[in-house]
Design a protein around this motif. Structure first.
Motif, short mmCIF file in Angstrom:
data_model
loop_
_atom_site.label_atom_id
_atom_site.label_comp_id
_atom_site.label_asym_id
_atom_site.label_seq_id
_atom_site.Cartn_x
_atom_site.Cartn_y
_atom_site.Cartn_z
N LEU A 165 18.68 42.74 36.42
CA LEU A 165 18.03 43.92 36.98
C LEU A 165 16.94 44.46 36.05
O LEU A 165 15.86 44.85 36.51
CB LEU A 165 19.06 45.01 37.28
N GLN A 166 17.20 44.47 34.75
CA GLN A 166 16.20 44.94 33.80
C GLN A 166 15.00 44.00 33.78
O GLN A 166 13.86 44.45 33.70
CB GLN A 166 16.80 45.06 32.41
N LYS A 222 29.21 42.18 34.15
CA LYS A 222 28.33 43.34 34.32
C LYS A 222 27.09 43.21 33.45
O LYS A 222 26.00 43.63 33.85
CB LYS A 222 29.07 44.63 33.98
N GLU A 223 27.23 42.61 32.28
CA GLU A 223 26.09 42.42 31.39
C GLU A 223 25.04 41.49 32.01
O GLU A 223 23.84 41.70 31.86
CB GLU A 223 26.53 41.85 30.03
N THR A 224 25.50 40.47 32.72
CA THR A 224 24.59 39.53 33.36
C THR A 224 23.80 40.22 34.46
O THR A 224 22.57 40.04 34.57
CB THR A 224 25.37 38.35 33.96
N ILE A 225 24.46 41.01 35.27
CA ILE A 225 23.79 41.74 36.34
C ILE A 225 22.79 42.73 35.77
O ILE A 225 21.66 42.85 36.26
CB ILE A 225 24.83 42.44 37.24
N ARG A 226 23.18 43.43 34.71
CA ARG A 226 22.28 44.40 34.08
C ARG A 226 21.04 43.71 33.52
O ARG A 226 19.92 44.20 33.67
CB ARG A 226 23.01 45.15 32.97
N LEU A 227 21.20 42.54 32.90
CA LEU A 227 20.08 41.79 32.35
C LEU A 227 19.11 41.36 33.45
O LEU A 227 17.89 41.50 33.30
CB LEU A 227 20.58 40.57 31.58
N CYS A 278 12.90 44.57 36.93
CA CYS A 278 12.14 45.83 36.88
C CYS A 278 10.93 45.70 35.95
O CYS A 278 9.91 46.35 36.18
CB CYS A 278 13.03 46.97 36.41
#
Length: 47
Positions: A26-27, A19-24, A30
């Motif tokens: 996406l951020q 989940k941390e990889t996906i969040r990174l 953006c």
């Protein structure tokens, strides 16, 4: 005869991202802004 080694599966379980990889990712996407001016492209990362 040559022995075939391709019958065994190398990865037994599917590889899923954390989940941390996906969040990174996406951020980062953006914050990334591409400005096109004529023939040039400028990549701007707003932190």
């Amino acid at each position: 005869m040559a022995k075939l080694y391709s019958k065994k599966k190398l990865a037994k379980k599917p590889m899923l991202p954390k989940k941390e990889t996906i969040r990174l990712i996406l951020q980062y996407s953006c914050a990334l802004n591409i400005v096109k001016t004529g023939k040039l492209n400028f990549d701007i990362i707003a932190n």
